[in-house]
Design an enzyme around this catalytic site. Structure first.
Site, PDB file in Angstrom:
ATOM      1  N   HIS A 113       0.827  -1.214   0.000  1.00  0.00           N
ATOM      2  CA  HIS A 113       0.000   0.000   0.000  1.00  0.00           C
ATOM      3  C   HIS A 113       0.860   1.262   0.000  1.00  0.00           C
ATOM      4  O   HIS A 113       0.377   2.341  -0.346  1.00  0.00           O
ATOM      5  CB  HIS A 113      -1.067  -0.024   1.107  1.00  0.00           C
TER       6      HIS A 113
ATOM      7  N   SER B  46       3.820   2.319   8.522  1.00  0.00           N
ATOM      8  CA  SER B  46       3.647   1.311   7.484  1.00  0.00           C
ATOM      9  C   SER B  46       4.953   1.107   6.750  1.00  0.00           C
ATOM     10  O   SER B  46       5.620   2.074   6.376  1.00  0.00           O
ATOM     11  CB  SER B  46       2.568   1.735   6.504  1.00  0.00           C
TER      12      SER B  46
ATOM     13  N   ASP C 203       1.151  -7.629   2.359  1.00  0.00           N
ATOM     14  CA  ASP C 203       1.285  -6.190   2.081  1.00  0.00           C
ATOM     15  C   ASP C 203       2.755  -5.765   1.962  1.00  0.00           C
ATOM     16  O   ASP C 203       3.294  -5.084   2.822  1.00  0.00           O
ATOM     17  CB  ASP C 203       0.582  -5.400   3.196  1.00  0.00           C
TER      18      ASP C 203
HETATM   19  N1  ARG Z   1      -4.980   0.615   7.518  1.00  0.00           N
HETATM   20  C1  ARG Z   1      -3.656   0.714   6.954  1.00  0.00           C
HETATM   21  C2  ARG Z   1      -3.110   2.145   7.089  1.00  0.00           C
HETATM   22  O1  ARG Z   1      -3.679   2.953   7.751  1.00  0.00           O
HETATM   23  C3  ARG Z   1      -3.620   0.220   5.550  1.00  0.00           C
HETATM   24  C4  ARG Z   1      -4.359   1.042   4.540  1.00  0.00           C
HETATM   25  C5  ARG Z   1      -4.281   0.559   3.120  1.00  0.00           C
HETATM   26  N2  ARG Z   1      -5.162  -0.543   2.818  1.00  0.00           N
HETATM   27  C6  ARG Z   1      -6.474  -0.436   2.448  1.00  0.00           C
HETATM   28  N3  ARG Z   1      -7.177  -1.524   2.205  1.00  0.00           N
HETATM   29  N4  ARG Z   1      -7.078   0.725   2.283  1.00  0.00           N
HETATM   30  O2  ARG Z   1      -2.475   2.722   6.261  1.00  0.00           O
HETATM   31  N1  ASP Z   2      -1.519   1.567   7.973  1.00  0.00           N
HETATM   32  C1  ASP Z   2      -0.826   2.646   8.656  1.00  0.00           C
HETATM   33  C2  ASP Z   2       0.205   3.321   7.741  1.00  0.00           C
HETATM   34  O1  ASP Z   2       0.030   3.366   6.545  1.00  0.00           O
HETATM   35  C3  ASP Z   2      -0.198   2.166   9.911  1.00  0.00           C
HETATM   36  C4  ASP Z   2      -1.097   2.314  11.091  1.00  0.00           C
HETATM   37  O2  ASP Z   2      -1.851   3.312  11.152  1.00  0.00           O
HETATM   38  O3  ASP Z   2      -1.025   1.476  11.976  1.00  0.00           O
HETATM   39  O4  ASP Z   2       1.155   3.908   8.188  1.00  0.00           O
END
Ligand code: ARG
Ligand code: ASP
Length: 685
Positions: free
Chosen positions: A84, A621, A205
């Site tokens: 991502h 991330s 990921d």
């Molecule tokens: N929750 C994670 C973060 O805050 C991953 C986000 C990307 N993935 C998604 N399915 N939108 O960045």
């Molecule tokens: N998914 C988040 C990021 O892209 C990480 C988190 O918020 O735990 O940095």
């Protein structure tokens, strides 16, 4: 007696040392934590984590793109981060003929690696406490400028503890970064938005890049003659796997936490801000999802928009639940009462909380208007386009230049745009904006424009019936007389006003921040037992903890490790986000895991993701997850949604970060990507 007892109880819970595993520590000060880290299983020294004199782990960690983290895993500049985090780059390199997002990409030799224009990574050269220099009157900008001396250097002075300390950070930015490998989205984004922030998780990921440098190993513009960058340090990769209780450390760039804010701020977040934003985004997501369900083309067009709207939407829901469950407002209030009693006879601190509260009354109102404006009117795509074209026009040298760039950006906009969706969103969002704005806040010109058309609904219909900005043959010369641009112009004064309160968060508004500085100083004088760490601000941090599951609900324990058995259980060719590559099905059917097999519970499988207790935030991330010996065991990519209140209060019983197991990464590279040659340049342990 009862009073005394309550008091004792309060003292006991407030003055105990910091929650286990809470904290994001400054690498140069990690010596202060090293005893605790060793007790928990870390085998190396503080110098191994951060050293000014010799290569240390910090030289293997980079800030990737704008807001992620990455890590070197070979002496030839091979870099890992999340899928991502690489998503934008992979998308940018994709076309109809080469859909790397859907199909994945694997360079089978160095020549096949794809340069990503605009992508950069930054390494921390050094960090330094410059508090004394700032206190003596030196300007932060001057200190930074004097420090940015080398090729590709950039430096900044960042406040810690609300400006009670200042640190200089010097970075070196490399700008020839190439895509080496990416799994298909059905692995890299497996589970999509449904599984996002969720455990059990099965997302692979990760993506792989390589950093290139000039002849002298210094940053250089892209050239085919550039050489792979040779980092001072890279991580060895452990293939031994993880089990519950193992030490874990995360080294990365968390973005934004507010652990020391007062009950006023928490109450605003939990009761006003988050609920408003969740509600408005629910409406937008409902409109988008309904349209996506009806039309495959729209599903694809709005996939990325939907994902980014849904990401924070889900996070905020977890945050509200978490803050309410922890009763953070109440416990902060009790903490403040204790503090006030201590401060009562200290002239420099005794009025702090009262002053802060007055400032908050004003600041919260302004901040709310800004958030409401962004979440409601900011969600109307045609309006945002009109606004950015107007800005473009005001900056363009002449009409011809403007017409050209406006056409290009309009064409880009139209690629992923549905006017039917946008019209529905505009109806909903304009109504919400008017309904929720504080008394007297709606610009008079807007009220007049709406009245002239006979009401909100009629006004929105008028906009979309008459605007040309949403049609493919839009002519930039007609921009200024376009109704959408007229609305954008009506809102300009308000937008400018809001830009003035565009602070990072609710504790960083100057009016309240002036009180946070002495408050923070006072807290550290008063609460001697608490282990303070500065809030995250996109500077490099170390967090440590252990692999651990947690009690999700009464009687329902979540194990910390998932396996490809869970992927197969979710596999469904009819659901886009769960339709795995056939090659993975085949490998599973043959149980042909080779060296990547491991014992999970009572069966042989391949480990996919794991949970740990590290304190992480957005920006972490892509961060390396490291074992006690300093070897890479995973790549961090998420938290469980019920732990997202950790940006405000960390709860060790619930807060868990989610990582992809490095063995799954290797398995995918080797068995799905057929790029096992990449493993040869890593130090596999
Ligand atoms: N929750 C994670 C973060 O805050 C991953 C986000 C990307 N993935 C998604 N399915 N939108 O960045
Ligand atoms: N998914 C988040 C990021 O892209 C990480 C988190 O918020 O735990 O940095």
């Amino acid at each position: 007696m009862k009073k005394l007892f309550t008091l004792l109880l309060l003292c006991a819970c407030f003055l105990t040392p910091i929650h286990a595993d809470e904290g994001m520590w400054l690498p140069s000060l990690i010596g202060e934590r090293i005893k605790d880290m060793k007790r928990k299983g870390f085998k190396l020294s503080a110098e191994d984590i951060y050293s000014i004199n010799k290569a240390s782990m910090k030289d293997a960690v980079v800030q990737f793109g704008g807001g992620c983290t990455g890590e070197f895993v070979s002496k030839e500049g091979l870099l890992l981060t999340n899928h991502h985090c690489g998503y934008g780059s992979i998308q940018q390199l994709s076309s109809v003929e080469h859909d790397y997002l859907t199909d994945g990409f694997w360079a089978l030799s160095r020549e096949q690696e794809l340069p990503v224009p605009g992508l950069t990574v930054s390494l921390l050269v050094k960090m330094e406490d410059v508090t004394e220099r700032i206190n003596k009157g030196e300007k932060a900008a001057d200190i930074a400028k004097a420090a940015a001396t080398g090729e590709g250097y950039r430096a900044s002075v960042e406040p810690m503890y609300y400006g009670n300390q200042h640190f200089l950070f010097v970075y070196q930015t490399y700008r020839d970064v190439r895509l080496v490998g990416a799994p298909p989205s059905s692995i890299g984004k497996f589970g999509g938005d449904t599984d996002n922030w969720i455990w059990p998780r099965h997302t692979g990921d990760f993506s792989i890049f390589r950093v290139y440098a000039g002849e002298d190993n210094q940053p250089a513009d892209y050239s085919k003659d550039n050489k792979p960058y040779q980092p001072k340090r890279h991580f060895a990769v452990s293939t031994k796997g993880v089990k519950e209780g193992d030490f874990t450390m995360i080294y990365g760039f968390p973005g934004n936490t507010q652990e020391y804010v007062t009950s006023d701020a928490v109450e605003y977040v939990a009761e006003i801000s988050d609920p408003m934003k969740i509600d408005l985004r629910t409406q937008r997501l409902d409109i988008i999802s309904a349209a996506q369900a009806e039309d495959v083309a729209v599903r694809i067009q709005y996939a990325s928009k939907h994902a980014s709207i849904a990401n924070a939407w889900k996070k905020w829901q977890g945050e509200v639940l978490g803050l309410r469950r922890l009763q953070t407002v109440e416990s902060k209030k009790a903490y403040e009462t204790e503090f006030a009693a201590w401060a009562a006879d200290k002239p420099e601190y005794k009025d702090l909380l009262a002053n802060m509260s007055v400032s908050y009354d004003k600041a919260k109102k302004e901040y709310f208007v800004r958030e409401l404006f962004n979440e409601s009117l900011g969600g109307i795509e045609a309006l945002s386009l009109a606004n950015s074209l107007l800005t473009m026009k005001s900056r363009a040298k002449d009409a011809e230049i403007f017409a050209k760039s406006a056409k290009a950006s309009h064409a880009g906009f139209m690629k992923n745009y549905s006017v039917a969706i946008d019209r529905k969103i505009a109806h909903a969002m304009l109504a919400e904006f008017l309904k929720r704005m504080p008394e007297g806040g709606v610009p008079e010109a807007l009220t007049a424009a709406i009245e002239a058309k006979g009401g909100v609904a009629a006004y929105v219909d008028y906009l979309y019936d008459n605007t040309k900005i949403t049609s493919p043959d839009f002519d930039p010369a007609t921009l200024e007389s376009d109704p959408m641009a007229e609305l954008a112009t009506i809102l300009t004064p308000m937008r400018q006003q809001i830009a003035k309160v565009a602070y990072r968060n609710l504790s960083n508004i100057p009016d309240v921040e002036q009180w946070y500085r002495p408050y923070m100083r006072a807290l550290r004088e008063w609460d001697k037992e608490r282990a303070f760490y500065p809030d995250a601000n996109f500077t490099l941090r170390v967090a440590y903890g252990k692999v651990a599951g947690y009690e999700y609900a009464d009687g329902e324990y979540h194990n910390p490790v998932t396996s490809i058995d869970g992927i197969i259980a979710k596999d469904d060719p009819n659901i886009y986000d769960y339709n795995i590559p056939q090659s993975l099905r085949d490998i599973y059917a043959r149980k042909d895991y080779g060296r990547w097999a491991s014992q999970i519970g009572d069966r042989e499988s391949v480990a996919v993701c794991f949970l740990a207790t590290n304190h992480t935030s957005g920006g972490n991330s892509g961060s390396p997850v490291i074992n006690g010996k300093g070897e890479l065991i995973g790549i961090n990519f998420d938290r469980t949604w019920r732990s997202t209140m950790s940006d405000i209060e960390f709860d060790p019983s619930i807060c868990r970060n989610i990582s992809v197991d490095i063995r799954y990464v290797l398995f995918v590279v080797d068995r799905i990507g057929g790029a096992s040659y990449l493993l040869e340049e890593m130090d596999l342990k």
